[in-house]
Design a protein around this motif. Structure first.
Motif, PDB file in Angstrom:
ATOM      1  N   ILE A  90      -6.469   6.734   8.183  1.00 45.88           N
ATOM      2  CA  ILE A  90      -5.776   5.845   7.248  1.00 45.88           C
ATOM      3  C   ILE A  90      -5.883   6.244   5.781  1.00 45.88           C
ATOM      4  O   ILE A  90      -5.296   5.585   4.928  1.00 45.88           O
ATOM      5  N   GLY A  91      -6.594   7.318   5.489  1.00 44.03           N
ATOM      6  CA  GLY A  91      -6.746   7.738   4.093  1.00 44.03           C
ATOM      7  C   GLY A  91      -5.421   7.893   3.376  1.00 44.03           C
ATOM      8  O   GLY A  91      -5.233   7.373   2.267  1.00 44.03           O
ATOM      9  N   ASN A  92      -4.465   8.584   3.997  1.00 44.87           N
ATOM     10  CA  ASN A  92      -3.154   8.768   3.366  1.00 44.87           C
ATOM     11  C   ASN A  92      -2.391   7.460   3.244  1.00 44.87           C
ATOM     12  O   ASN A  92      -1.660   7.244   2.283  1.00 44.87           O
ATOM     13  N   ILE A  93      -2.564   6.576   4.225  1.00 46.73           N
ATOM     14  CA  ILE A  93      -1.892   5.272   4.181  1.00 46.73           C
ATOM     15  C   ILE A  93      -2.430   4.450   3.010  1.00 46.73           C
ATOM     16  O   ILE A  93      -1.661   3.833   2.276  1.00 46.73           O
ATOM     17  N   VAL A  94      -3.759   4.451   2.837  1.00 48.62           N
ATOM     18  CA  VAL A  94      -4.364   3.709   1.728  1.00 48.62           C
ATOM     19  C   VAL A  94      -3.837   4.236   0.400  1.00 48.62           C
ATOM     20  O   VAL A  94      -3.393   3.472  -0.458  1.00 48.62           O
ATOM     21  N   GLU A  95      -3.853   5.564   0.226  1.00 51.30           N
ATOM     22  CA  GLU A  95      -3.393   6.137  -1.031  1.00 51.30           C
ATOM     23  C   GLU A  95      -1.909   5.880  -1.269  1.00 51.30           C
ATOM     24  O   GLU A  95      -1.500   5.559  -2.385  1.00 51.30           O
ATOM     25  N   SER A  96      -1.080   5.989  -0.239  1.00 49.22           N
ATOM     26  CA  SER A  96       0.353   5.744  -0.441  1.00 49.22           C
ATOM     27  C   SER A  96       0.621   4.269  -0.730  1.00 49.22           C
ATOM     28  O   SER A  96       1.510   3.937  -1.524  1.00 49.22           O
ATOM     29  N   THR A  97      -0.165   3.368  -0.141  1.00 51.49           N
ATOM     30  CA  THR A  97      -0.014   1.942  -0.422  1.00 51.49           C
ATOM     31  C   THR A  97      -0.393   1.633  -1.865  1.00 51.49           C
ATOM     32  O   THR A  97       0.325   0.911  -2.562  1.00 51.49           O
ATOM     33  N   VAL A  98      -1.503   2.186  -2.327  1.00 47.19           N
ATOM     34  CA  VAL A  98      -1.929   1.949  -3.704  1.00 47.19           C
ATOM     35  C   VAL A  98      -0.957   2.623  -4.677  1.00 47.19           C
ATOM     36  O   VAL A  98      -0.648   2.073  -5.737  1.00 47.19           O
ATOM     37  N   MET A  99      -0.425   3.781  -4.307  1.00 45.72           N
ATOM     38  CA  MET A  99       0.580   4.421  -5.164  1.00 45.72           C
ATOM     39  C   MET A  99       1.819   3.539  -5.268  1.00 45.72           C
ATOM     40  O   MET A  99       2.395   3.401  -6.352  1.00 45.72           O
ATOM     41  N   ALA A 100       2.221   2.908  -4.177  1.00 47.46           N
ATOM     42  CA  ALA A 100       3.353   1.968  -4.219  1.00 47.46           C
ATOM     43  C   ALA A 100       3.014   0.790  -5.138  1.00 47.46           C
ATOM     44  O   ALA A 100       3.898   0.301  -5.868  1.00 47.46           O
ATOM     45  N   ASP A 101       1.751   0.339  -5.121  1.00 46.98           N
ATOM     46  CA  ASP A 101       1.325  -0.716  -6.044  1.00 46.98           C
ATOM     47  C   ASP A 101       1.485  -0.254  -7.491  1.00 46.98           C
ATOM     48  O   ASP A 101       1.957  -1.010  -8.345  1.00 46.98           O
ATOM     49  N   LEU A 102       1.097   0.980  -7.769  1.00 48.69           N
ATOM     50  CA  LEU A 102       1.239   1.504  -9.127  1.00 48.69           C
ATOM     51  C   LEU A 102       2.713   1.634  -9.518  1.00 48.69           C
ATOM     52  O   LEU A 102       3.068   1.412 -10.679  1.00 48.69           O
ATOM     53  N   GLU A 103       3.560   1.990  -8.567  1.00 51.15           N
ATOM     54  CA  GLU A 103       5.007   2.037  -8.842  1.00 51.15           C
ATOM     55  C   GLU A 103       5.515   0.636  -9.193  1.00 51.15           C
ATOM     56  O   GLU A 103       6.319   0.477 -10.113  1.00 51.15           O
ATOM     57  N   ARG A 104       5.051  -0.384  -8.443  1.00 50.18           N
ATOM     58  CA  ARG A 104       5.425  -1.766  -8.753  1.00 50.18           C
ATOM     59  C   ARG A 104       4.916  -2.155 -10.134  1.00 50.18           C
ATOM     60  O   ARG A 104       5.597  -2.837 -10.900  1.00 50.18           O
ATOM     61  N   PHE A 105       3.691  -1.720 -10.464  1.00 53.30           N
ATOM     62  CA  PHE A 105       3.159  -1.997 -11.797  1.00 53.30           C
ATOM     63  C   PHE A 105       4.055  -1.375 -12.863  1.00 53.30           C
ATOM     64  O   PHE A 105       4.376  -2.018 -13.867  1.00 53.30           O
ATOM     65  N   LYS A 106       4.438  -0.134 -12.654  1.00 52.57           N
ATOM     66  CA  LYS A 106       5.291   0.558 -13.624  1.00 52.57           C
ATOM     67  C   LYS A 106       6.582  -0.232 -13.864  1.00 52.57           C
ATOM     68  O   LYS A 106       6.971  -0.477 -15.012  1.00 52.57           O
ATOM     69  N   GLU A 107       7.235  -0.634 -12.785  1.00 53.27           N
ATOM     70  CA  GLU A 107       8.482  -1.402 -12.915  1.00 53.27           C
ATOM     71  C   GLU A 107       8.231  -2.736 -13.610  1.00 53.27           C
ATOM     72  O   GLU A 107       9.022  -3.164 -14.455  1.00 53.27           O
ATOM     73  N   TYR A 108       7.140  -3.406 -13.245  1.00 54.56           N
ATOM     74  CA  TYR A 108       6.782  -4.678 -13.870  1.00 54.56           C
ATOM     75  C   TYR A 108       6.527  -4.482 -15.364  1.00 54.56           C
ATOM     76  O   TYR A 108       7.006  -5.263 -16.196  1.00 54.56           O
TER      77      TYR A 108
END
Length: 149
Positions: free
Chosen positions: A122-140
């Motif tokens: 799940i390492g890649n899943i965790v990192e891709s999920t948190v990266m998606a969170d950062l993308e949401r932060f960027k848009e916000y």
């Protein structure tokens, strides 16, 4: 004996470091852009402590976290003091042209042999999920910055 699994993700955000800092330093606001974080509550009697709840599907974890270091517009570092063992830091870097880098490094403890298995599964899943969170932060941040002008 536990193993610590560590992840690092970062994103460039086209707003000032001051504005990025103002959003991240309000921890209770993080639920807006962090998909897995269901709630964050700063303790009224001790603002260095906050109660966190992570929820995704059948996974539910809570923990009490202590802010161990704050350098305005540079770093917010935390460590859990009960519940899900975790620690990490959000670092902020001002860039030219009024942009900022937000870099998150976090780690969590998992029991011995399970740790290596979990990291590979799940390492890649965790990192891709948190990266998606950062993308949401960027848009916000872009939207909130435009609305503040």
């Amino acid at each position: 004996m536990a193993d610590w699994l560590e992840h690092t993700v970062q994103i460039e955000v086209p707003v000032s470091i001051e504005f990025v800092w103002s959003l991240w330093s309000d921890l209770e606001q993080m639920t807006i852009w962090m998909k897995w974080i269901e709630s964050v509550k700063i303790l009224e009697d001790n603002p260095e402590l906050s109660r966190w709840k992570l929820a995704s599907g059948n996974f539910n974890f809570t923990w009490l976290s202590r802010i161990v270091q704050v350098v305005p517009q540079q770093i917010i570092e935390w460590q859990s003091v009960d519940g899900l063992p975790n620690k990490g830091a959000i670092r902020f870097y001002a860039r030219k042209d009024n942009t900022s880098i937000v870099k998150m490094t976090f780690a969590y403890a998992v029991p011995g042999i399970i740790g290596k298995l979990m990291d590979s599964l799940i390492g890649n899943i965790v990192e891709s999920t948190v990266m998606a969170d950062l993308e949401r932060f960027k848009e916000y941040a872009i939207k909130a910055y435009a609305e503040s002008e």
